[in-house]
Design a protein around this motif. Structure first.
Motif, PDB file in Angstrom:
ATOM      1  N   PHE A  67       2.269  -1.362  14.153  1.00  0.00           N
ATOM      2  CA  PHE A  67       2.479  -1.035  12.743  1.00  0.00           C
ATOM      3  C   PHE A  67       2.991  -2.257  11.988  1.00  0.00           C
ATOM      4  O   PHE A  67       2.464  -2.616  10.930  1.00  0.00           O
ATOM      5  CB  PHE A  67       3.474   0.124  12.630  1.00  0.00           C
ATOM      6  CG  PHE A  67       3.766   0.564  11.226  1.00  0.00           C
ATOM      7  CD1 PHE A  67       2.983   1.533  10.619  1.00  0.00           C
ATOM      8  CD2 PHE A  67       4.838   0.045  10.511  1.00  0.00           C
ATOM      9  CE1 PHE A  67       3.245   1.959   9.319  1.00  0.00           C
ATOM     10  CE2 PHE A  67       5.113   0.455   9.224  1.00  0.00           C
ATOM     11  CZ  PHE A  67       4.316   1.418   8.623  1.00  0.00           C
ATOM     12  N   TYR A  70       0.236  -5.061  11.929  1.00  0.00           N
ATOM     13  CA  TYR A  70      -0.864  -4.702  11.044  1.00  0.00           C
ATOM     14  C   TYR A  70      -0.433  -4.791   9.584  1.00  0.00           C
ATOM     15  O   TYR A  70      -1.168  -5.302   8.740  1.00  0.00           O
ATOM     16  CB  TYR A  70      -1.359  -3.282  11.319  1.00  0.00           C
ATOM     17  CG  TYR A  70      -1.984  -3.049  12.674  1.00  0.00           C
ATOM     18  CD1 TYR A  70      -2.361  -4.085  13.518  1.00  0.00           C
ATOM     19  CD2 TYR A  70      -2.207  -1.753  13.122  1.00  0.00           C
ATOM     20  CE1 TYR A  70      -2.935  -3.841  14.755  1.00  0.00           C
ATOM     21  CE2 TYR A  70      -2.789  -1.500  14.355  1.00  0.00           C
ATOM     22  CZ  TYR A  70      -3.145  -2.547  15.167  1.00  0.00           C
ATOM     23  OH  TYR A  70      -3.711  -2.295  16.374  1.00  0.00           O
ATOM     24  N   ARG A  71       0.740  -4.287   9.291  1.00  0.00           N
ATOM     25  CA  ARG A  71       1.210  -4.304   7.904  1.00  0.00           C
ATOM     26  C   ARG A  71       1.386  -5.740   7.430  1.00  0.00           C
ATOM     27  O   ARG A  71       1.053  -6.077   6.308  1.00  0.00           O
ATOM     28  CB  ARG A  71       2.522  -3.527   7.782  1.00  0.00           C
ATOM     29  CG  ARG A  71       3.014  -3.493   6.341  1.00  0.00           C
ATOM     30  CD  ARG A  71       3.986  -2.410   6.081  1.00  0.00           C
ATOM     31  NE  ARG A  71       3.285  -1.157   5.799  1.00  0.00           N
ATOM     32  CZ  ARG A  71       3.892  -0.024   5.520  1.00  0.00           C
ATOM     33  NH1 ARG A  71       5.201   0.035   5.496  1.00  0.00           N
ATOM     34  NH2 ARG A  71       3.204   1.067   5.277  1.00  0.00           N
ATOM     35  N   LYS A  75      -2.884  -6.054   5.666  1.00  0.00           N
ATOM     36  CA  LYS A  75      -2.839  -5.105   4.556  1.00  0.00           C
ATOM     37  C   LYS A  75      -3.721  -5.515   3.374  1.00  0.00           C
ATOM     38  O   LYS A  75      -4.453  -4.706   2.834  1.00  0.00           O
ATOM     39  CB  LYS A  75      -1.403  -4.893   4.088  1.00  0.00           C
ATOM     40  CG  LYS A  75      -1.287  -3.742   3.122  1.00  0.00           C
ATOM     41  CD  LYS A  75       0.118  -3.311   2.937  1.00  0.00           C
ATOM     42  CE  LYS A  75       0.141  -2.076   2.062  1.00  0.00           C
ATOM     43  NZ  LYS A  75       1.422  -1.454   2.030  1.00  0.00           N
ATOM     44  N   THR A 118      -2.502   4.231  13.526  1.00  0.00           N
ATOM     45  CA  THR A 118      -1.463   3.223  13.279  1.00  0.00           C
ATOM     46  C   THR A 118      -1.913   2.255  12.204  1.00  0.00           C
ATOM     47  O   THR A 118      -1.152   1.918  11.293  1.00  0.00           O
ATOM     48  CB  THR A 118      -1.134   2.457  14.579  1.00  0.00           C
ATOM     49  OG1 THR A 118      -0.708   3.386  15.571  1.00  0.00           O
ATOM     50  CG2 THR A 118      -0.047   1.418  14.351  1.00  0.00           C
ATOM     51  N   ALA A 122      -0.204   1.726   8.574  1.00  0.00           N
ATOM     52  CA  ALA A 122       0.334   0.414   8.211  1.00  0.00           C
ATOM     53  C   ALA A 122      -0.259  -0.090   6.903  1.00  0.00           C
ATOM     54  O   ALA A 122       0.413  -0.793   6.145  1.00  0.00           O
ATOM     55  CB  ALA A 122       0.063  -0.593   9.333  1.00  0.00           C
ATOM     56  N   LEU A 128       8.350   2.709   7.618  1.00  0.00           N
ATOM     57  CA  LEU A 128       8.419   2.501   9.064  1.00  0.00           C
ATOM     58  C   LEU A 128       9.126   3.672   9.743  1.00  0.00           C
ATOM     59  O   LEU A 128       8.663   4.159  10.779  1.00  0.00           O
ATOM     60  CB  LEU A 128       9.137   1.185   9.383  1.00  0.00           C
ATOM     61  CG  LEU A 128       9.346   0.887  10.876  1.00  0.00           C
ATOM     62  CD1 LEU A 128       8.008   0.755  11.593  1.00  0.00           C
ATOM     63  CD2 LEU A 128      10.182  -0.370  11.053  1.00  0.00           C
TER      64      LEU A 128
END
Length: 186
Positions: A67, A70-71, A75, A118, A122, A128
């Motif tokens: 998470f 990826y974020r 994004k 996930t 994200a 979170l």
């Protein structure tokens, strides 16, 4: 793959738990590999309950690390690509209780790739904390069923295993095949 993980655990017994957790995190970050081979190795090496608990910890840690990565890294570039998945699109816009419910319900479904859930979370607006709680709580029943299946299959004969592989292949084919769109009559 399960055999290689079991061999690794046997060769490095003092580090087996740490190795399991690291493998789970790597599988989660990659996002497309199934974690069932790690669950199977954990159950066969550590026993059912301890193996299941270690698998749960690994998947929870893997989800958090994925998470965050990826974020941080994807994004900006990817949110538009997820628009072709309507259920995941709902997750992109969801916050709070709505996000919790979507993540929780998607984690319960065994055929929804964990990495995709996930990734969508994200890319969206979910916090979170909401993600961690919903993901972890939703993973418990799915992981328990996965563990029970692994345990049952590992103690069954070859004909049962062959039938299960064929059934799984057919299910994946019918669930994942592209849908044909009706012709556009203008």
């Amino acid at each position: 793959m399960k055999e290689e993980v079991l061999k690794l655990f046997t060769e490095h017994q003092q580090l087996a738990i740490l190795l399991s957790l690291v493998l789970s995190i790597v599988v989660a970050v990659i996002g497309v590999l199934p974690s069932v081979f790690i669950t199977a190795a954990n159950i066969l090496f550590f026993g059912f309950w301890q193996g299941l608990f270690i698998s749960f910890l690994g998947e929870a840690l893997g989800a958090v690390v994925s998470f965050l990565l990826y974020r941080k890294g994807f994004k900006k570039n990817v949110a538009t690509r997820l628009q072709k998945f309507p259920r995941l699109q709902q997750l992109l816009m969801a916050k709070g209780n709505r996000a919790f419910g979507l993540i929780f319900s998607l984690r319960l479904l065994p055929f929804v790739p964990s990495g995709l859930v996930t990734f969508a979370a994200a890319m969206g607006k979910v916090s979170l904390i909401v993600f961690v709680v919903a993901s972890s709580v939703g993973k418990i029943p799915a992981l328990f069923l996965e563990g029970a299946s692994v345990y049952g299959i590992s103690h069954s004969g070859a004909p049962v295993k062959i039938m299960l592989v064929v059934a799984a292949a057919l299910i994946f084919y019918f669930v994942l095949r592209p849908k044909k769109l009706p012709p556009n009559n203008l």
